[in-house]
Design an enzyme around this catalytic site. Structure first.
Site, PDB file in Angstrom:
ATOM      1  N   SER A 185      14.650  -2.296 -60.035  1.00 22.41           N
ATOM      2  CA  SER A 185      13.981  -2.066 -58.752  1.00 22.41           C
ATOM      3  C   SER A 185      14.598  -2.868 -57.619  1.00 22.41           C
ATOM      4  O   SER A 185      14.284  -2.644 -56.456  1.00 22.41           O
ATOM      5  CB  SER A 185      12.505  -2.441 -58.867  1.00 22.41           C
ATOM      6  OG  SER A 185      12.374  -3.841 -59.068  1.00 22.41           O
ATOM      7  N   CYS A 189       2.661   7.088 -60.591  1.00 25.03           N
ATOM      8  CA  CYS A 189       4.120   6.963 -60.552  1.00 25.03           C
ATOM      9  C   CYS A 189       4.666   6.668 -61.946  1.00 25.03           C
ATOM     10  O   CYS A 189       5.665   7.249 -62.372  1.00 25.03           O
ATOM     11  CB  CYS A 189       4.521   5.866 -59.578  1.00 25.03           C
ATOM     12  SG  CYS A 189       6.308   5.697 -59.370  1.00 25.03           S
ATOM     13  N   VAL A 228      13.276  -9.465 -59.080  1.00 27.45           N
ATOM     14  CA  VAL A 228      13.735 -10.451 -60.051  1.00 27.45           C
ATOM     15  C   VAL A 228      13.379 -10.054 -61.478  1.00 27.45           C
ATOM     16  O   VAL A 228      14.150 -10.306 -62.419  1.00 27.45           O
ATOM     17  CB  VAL A 228      13.173 -11.847 -59.701  1.00 27.45           C
ATOM     18  CG1 VAL A 228      11.652 -11.874 -59.801  1.00 27.45           C
ATOM     19  CG2 VAL A 228      13.780 -12.923 -60.576  1.00 27.45           C
ATOM     20  N   ASP A 229      12.222  -9.420 -61.686  1.00 23.08           N
ATOM     21  CA  ASP A 229      11.781  -9.105 -63.043  1.00 23.08           C
ATOM     22  C   ASP A 229      12.730  -8.132 -63.740  1.00 23.08           C
ATOM     23  O   ASP A 229      13.173  -8.373 -64.865  1.00 23.08           O
ATOM     24  CB  ASP A 229      10.364  -8.524 -63.021  1.00 23.08           C
ATOM     25  CG  ASP A 229       9.324  -9.542 -62.594  1.00 23.08           C
ATOM     26  OD1 ASP A 229       9.543 -10.747 -62.840  1.00 23.08           O
ATOM     27  OD2 ASP A 229       8.298  -9.144 -62.010  1.00 23.08           O
ATOM     28  N   CYS A 252       3.826   0.923 -52.618  1.00 19.22           N
ATOM     29  CA  CYS A 252       5.199   0.856 -52.115  1.00 19.22           C
ATOM     30  C   CYS A 252       5.386   1.625 -50.814  1.00 19.22           C
ATOM     31  O   CYS A 252       6.133   1.185 -49.941  1.00 19.22           O
ATOM     32  CB  CYS A 252       6.191   1.331 -53.178  1.00 19.22           C
ATOM     33  SG  CYS A 252       6.026   3.070 -53.669  1.00 19.22           S
ATOM     34  N   GLY A 281      11.018  -4.149 -66.281  1.00 26.68           N
ATOM     35  CA  GLY A 281      10.594  -5.517 -66.058  1.00 26.68           C
ATOM     36  C   GLY A 281       9.094  -5.707 -66.112  1.00 26.68           C
ATOM     37  O   GLY A 281       8.573  -6.694 -65.591  1.00 26.68           O
TER      38      GLY A 281
END
Length: 361
Positions: A14, A107, A17-18, A205, A131
């Site tokens: 995405s 989603c 960080v994950d 989002c 993630g």
């Protein structure tokens, strides 16, 4: 179609960080990895700047940079048309019909996992990895794949993954399920990832500022007309600014002076009325849900004791679930619950294992 390599994975990246650390951990486990970012909408199409929200060009750039650093192939897959139809349009329909949608779950169900598994298969990759903070395990006693809570209770995302089926769980890798967020950021910092200190996305989002009505009006060109606030007896007590603006249990922003605190208790979208009343009117001991997906069991044919969540951040509540009609359930709580809302998900647990879940109706 490419021949499948069993020790391989398509990594959903995405730009955060994950998912970046998930890609690194999959490589460490010996998987052949490819990275991808799903472009779900173009910011200019929904009135946002290029750098305002997730799925922005900046996120794609961050994901691309991490993939380059990890030396894995990377591409952007465009699913904007499907996202509009299956997530954004449904989001608007649900609000307009009086419910409260859960677009992140829609989603995951209709876009991320469905599309990613197809993309992985086309590339000869046997798994996908994300993630998400949750765990997947195989139960040899029942022969079923199980979805379990993450080790880090503050980050657990099993609630939004309840729709996964057995085939998807069998080919899903969740390398962050045994990590804490602090450990993940530490790994990213040690590796020098560009997004090691990037903030987590907290909002829908495509509605990053939280003003979903403004988004709906801009997106559809509609104006949601004012109407009457009514009390529990049906007496008009004021004027609201459009029924879609109010959610069950809401207290702030009503603009009513009734001598005691009042809350949104119901909405009638056809009459364009919003019913308000005391907080005690918000509590219910039962709910019905449809479109159930069962994970720990193949189906429900008898009552079962469970713990249930009707909101992402809610603590699980003791309840009994009963089969009800075609793929539906009735859930009876031991203690009445506040503001159970149509359109939201109810997810059932047995300890740290997801039994199943569905949509509150």
């Amino acid at each position: 179609m490419a021949e499948t390599d069993e020790k391989s994975a398509l990594i959903a990246m995405s730009g955060g960080v994950d998912s970046s650390v998930a890609a690194y951990l999959m490589l460490q486990q010996g998987y052949r990895c490819e990275g991808t970012t799903m472009r779900l909408y173009r910011n200019e199409d929904i009135g946002l700047s290029q750098f305002h929200t997730c799925c922005s060009q900046r996120d794609i750039d961050d994901a691309s940079e991490v993939a380059f650093q990890l030396d894995i192939p990377y591409e952007v897959l465009d699913y904007t048309a499907d996202f509009k139809e299956k997530v954004i349009d449904k989001f608007i329909r649900t609000y307009e019909s009086g419910g409260t949608p859960n677009p992140c779950i829609d989603c995951n169900r209709c876009m991320k996992f469905d599309k990613l598994f197809k993309a992985a298969k086309e590339r000869g990759l046997s798994n996908i990895a994300t993630g998400h903070y949750a765990r997947v395990e195989f139960d040899s006693n029942t022969g079923r794949w199980l979805l379990k809570k993450a080790v880090d209770p503050g980050k657990d995302q099993s609630y939004v993954l309840y729709m996964l089926n057995q085939d998807q769980l069998a080919h899903l890798q969740l390398p962050l399920g045994t990590k804490t967020k602090a450990e993940v950021r530490s790994i990213a910092s040690r590796l020098g990832f560009c997004n090691a200190r990037k903030h987590d996305s907290q909002d829908i989002c495509f509605v990053p500022d939280g003003d979903y009505v403004k988004f709906m009006e801009q997106y559809t060109g509609k104006h949601y007309a004012p109407g009457a606030f009514v009390d529990l007896d049906g007496t008009v007590v004021g004027e609201h600014r459009g029924a879609v603006r109010y959610t069950l249990g809401q207290r702030k922003g009503l603009g009513l002076s009734m001598g005691e605190p009042v809350y949104v208790c119901a909405k009638d979208m056809q009459a364009n009325t919003v019913t308000v009343g005391p907080e005690s009117a918000l509590y219910s001991k039962h709910l019905f849900a449809q479109d159930m997906n069962w994970i720990a069991v193949p189906h429900l044919d008898a009552p079962m004791r469970v713990q249930a969540k009707t909101r992402y951040q809610q603590k699980e509540q003791a309840a009994t679930v009963f089969p009800e009609g075609n793929h539906g359930i009735r859930l009876d709580f031991d203690v009445p619950q506040r503001a159970v809302t149509a359109g939201q998900a109810v997810v059932l647990y047995d300890g740290d294992t997801v039994v199943g879940g569905g949509t509150i109706c």
